[in-house]
Design a protein around this motif. Structure first.
Motif, PDB file in Angstrom:
ATOM      1  N   PRO A 216      12.971  60.843  31.885  1.00  0.00           N
ATOM      2  CA  PRO A 216      12.156  59.630  31.918  1.00  0.00           C
ATOM      3  C   PRO A 216      11.181  59.654  33.094  1.00  0.00           C
ATOM      4  O   PRO A 216      11.491  60.188  34.166  1.00  0.00           O
ATOM      5  CB  PRO A 216      13.191  58.510  32.070  1.00  0.00           C
ATOM      6  CG  PRO A 216      14.397  59.178  32.657  1.00  0.00           C
ATOM      7  CD  PRO A 216      14.401  60.579  32.120  1.00  0.00           C
TER       8      PRO A 216
ATOM      9  N   LEU B  96       3.234  55.065  29.866  1.00  0.00           N
ATOM     10  CA  LEU B  96       4.582  55.236  30.426  1.00  0.00           C
ATOM     11  C   LEU B  96       5.393  53.942  30.340  1.00  0.00           C
ATOM     12  O   LEU B  96       6.633  53.990  30.323  1.00  0.00           O
ATOM     13  CB  LEU B  96       4.496  55.707  31.878  1.00  0.00           C
ATOM     14  CG  LEU B  96       4.054  57.157  32.085  1.00  0.00           C
ATOM     15  CD1 LEU B  96       3.808  57.428  33.558  1.00  0.00           C
ATOM     16  CD2 LEU B  96       5.092  58.135  31.532  1.00  0.00           C
TER      17      LEU B  96
ATOM     18  N   THR C 218      14.444  65.732  27.770  1.00  0.00           N
ATOM     19  CA  THR C 218      13.339  64.926  28.279  1.00  0.00           C
ATOM     20  C   THR C 218      13.788  64.070  29.457  1.00  0.00           C
ATOM     21  O   THR C 218      14.840  63.427  29.413  1.00  0.00           O
ATOM     22  CB  THR C 218      12.786  64.013  27.172  1.00  0.00           C
ATOM     23  OG1 THR C 218      12.383  64.817  26.062  1.00  0.00           O
ATOM     24  CG2 THR C 218      11.596  63.210  27.674  1.00  0.00           C
TER      25      THR C 218
ATOM     26  N   ASN D 119       7.329  57.705  21.802  1.00  0.00           N
ATOM     27  CA  ASN D 119       8.208  58.391  20.845  1.00  0.00           C
ATOM     28  C   ASN D 119       7.555  58.466  19.467  1.00  0.00           C
ATOM     29  O   ASN D 119       7.636  59.501  18.785  1.00  0.00           O
ATOM     30  CB  ASN D 119       9.540  57.657  20.757  1.00  0.00           C
ATOM     31  CG  ASN D 119      10.513  58.355  19.831  1.00  0.00           C
ATOM     32  OD1 ASN D 119      10.953  59.474  20.081  1.00  0.00           O
ATOM     33  ND2 ASN D 119      10.853  57.702  18.731  1.00  0.00           N
TER      34      ASN D 119
ATOM     35  N   PRO E  67       7.742  53.321  26.100  1.00  0.00           N
ATOM     36  CA  PRO E  67       8.456  54.510  25.608  1.00  0.00           C
ATOM     37  C   PRO E  67       8.574  54.568  24.090  1.00  0.00           C
ATOM     38  O   PRO E  67       8.572  55.658  23.513  1.00  0.00           O
ATOM     39  CB  PRO E  67       9.822  54.402  26.283  1.00  0.00           C
ATOM     40  CG  PRO E  67       9.958  52.969  26.706  1.00  0.00           C
ATOM     41  CD  PRO E  67       8.572  52.504  27.011  1.00  0.00           C
TER      42      PRO E  67
ATOM     43  N   GLN F  11       7.970  63.499  29.356  1.00  0.00           N
ATOM     44  CA  GLN F  11       7.883  62.327  28.485  1.00  0.00           C
ATOM     45  C   GLN F  11       6.471  62.155  27.946  1.00  0.00           C
ATOM     46  O   GLN F  11       6.260  61.586  26.883  1.00  0.00           O
ATOM     47  CB  GLN F  11       8.294  61.071  29.264  1.00  0.00           C
ATOM     48  CG  GLN F  11       8.395  59.809  28.404  1.00  0.00           C
ATOM     49  CD  GLN F  11       8.797  58.596  29.205  1.00  0.00           C
ATOM     50  OE1 GLN F  11       8.673  58.570  30.425  1.00  0.00           O
ATOM     51  NE2 GLN F  11       9.282  57.565  28.516  1.00  0.00           N
TER      52      GLN F  11
END
Length: 342
Positions: A168, A306, A166, A313, A309, A242
């Motif tokens: 960022p 964004l 992944t 997740n 994070p 992401q």
């Protein structure tokens, strides 16, 4: 073992029905089956894509008035019998399938509308509902084998390869093969509005996208965006993103198995119930219907998520529980073989 698929694609229908049938056909071929397709030749058909993957395609006229005419046309082009017919088509139902039993021993229907009678031995609806079995109780024969929910999602082999790469501030944009509402353009405008210097994106469109030329011209001037047309490596793109901005439909299950959080727009009425339920479970964020979207709304939502994070997740991990790595296409193949050998 001969297996026949009856499925169409067009600018209006999109490519999703054909793509999921190709996934199943490839898996069945790997287990020894010989698969043929029957498709109407209409604007946006994907018969060349089907043939490029090594399958024979029988052609039907673009205009057929009803499912009985479709059945007659189908029977007229066939020259052998089949162990199984797979029908993935909202305009075909029990009348079509009953007539095709003349040359097809068993019949499987792929559906997600639950709005018409089916004459079939297997029914697959890979969508997620609270009580999915209740949707088809009065619509299929009593002895029909029901394959319901994302554990039977039709996913290509690439999605079962675990990856951890992944990037960022990297997003994936994908609104289906046709994107009739031109949401891809809104997404590109939103990314430009954000003016985040480290933000990058993969933009995926289909061959039949009506705005392809305009999109190509825009992205040529944006070095942080990469365009992919009718790609066959979606899992790779999902694993490095992401966050995804895209449509509902079968891409839900691709995104889930990749643990990819998604901001989802529903582009058809039949996408709303499942998308709303996934949003309720915390496995995606439903932004609303296509008609209500704007570049400004996309920009605001992208910026908000964004910047969090940990929340992304959490959404991704919830999504991953919906379609685990031991679910999907091979479960469907196993169920088909059990019925054919019964």
């Amino acid at each position: 073992m001969n297996i026949l698929f009856r499925v169409d694609a067009s600018i209006t229908l999109g490519s999703g029905h054909v793509m999921r049938c190709l996934t199943l056909a490839s898996a069945l071929r790997n287990s020894g089956a010989i698969c043929d397709f029957v498709c109407r030749i209409q604007p946006g058909h994907l018969t060349e894509t089907i043939q490029q993957q090594g399958f024979n395609v029988y052609h039907l006229p673009a205009a057929l008035p009803d499912q009985n005419a479709d059945a007659q046309a189908t029977l007229s082009v066939l020259n052998k019998d089949y162990a199984l017919l797979v029908v993935d088509h909202y305009q075909l139902a029990a009348d079509y399938c009953s007539r095709l039993r003349a040359c097809c021993r068993y019949i499987m229907v792929i559906d997600d509308l639950a709005n018409r009678l089916h004459d079939c031995d297997i029914l697959l609806d890979q969508n997620l509902f609270a009580k999915p079995e209740l949707r088809y109780t009065a619509l299929v024969p009593a002895n029909c084998k029901l394959l319901l929910g994302p554990h039977f999602a039709l996913l290509r082999q690439e999605f079962y390869q675990q990856q951890d790469n992944t990037l960022p501030l990297h997003i994936l944009v994908g609104f289906g093969g046709s994107d009739e509402q031109n949401l891809t353009q809104l997404a590109i405008q939103a990314i430009k509005q954000l003016k985040l210097p480290d933000l990058t994106a993969d933009i995926v469109i289909g061959t039949n996208n009506p705005w392809r030329t305009s999109i190509e011209q825009q992205i040529a001037c944006l070095p942080n965006l990469t365009l992919h047309i009718q790609c066959n490596y979606m899992a790779k793109l999902m694993h490095r993103a992401q966050l995804m901005l895209g449509a509902g439909g079968s891409s839900h299950w691709e995104r889930c198995i990749c643990a990819l959080p998604g901001l989802i727009v529903t582009v058809a009425e039949n996408q709303q119930a499942t998308t709303a339920y996934l949003d309720e479970l915390g496995a995606c964020v439903w932004l609303g219907q296509a008609a209500d979207m704007s570049a400004q709304r996309f920009a605001e939502q992208l910026f908000y998520y964004l910047s969090q994070p940990e929340l992304l997740n959490e959404i991704g991990q919830t999504a991953a529980c919906i379609v685990p790595l031991n679910a999907g296409t091979m479960n469907v193949v196993a169920a088909i073989r059990n019925v054919l050998m019964s």
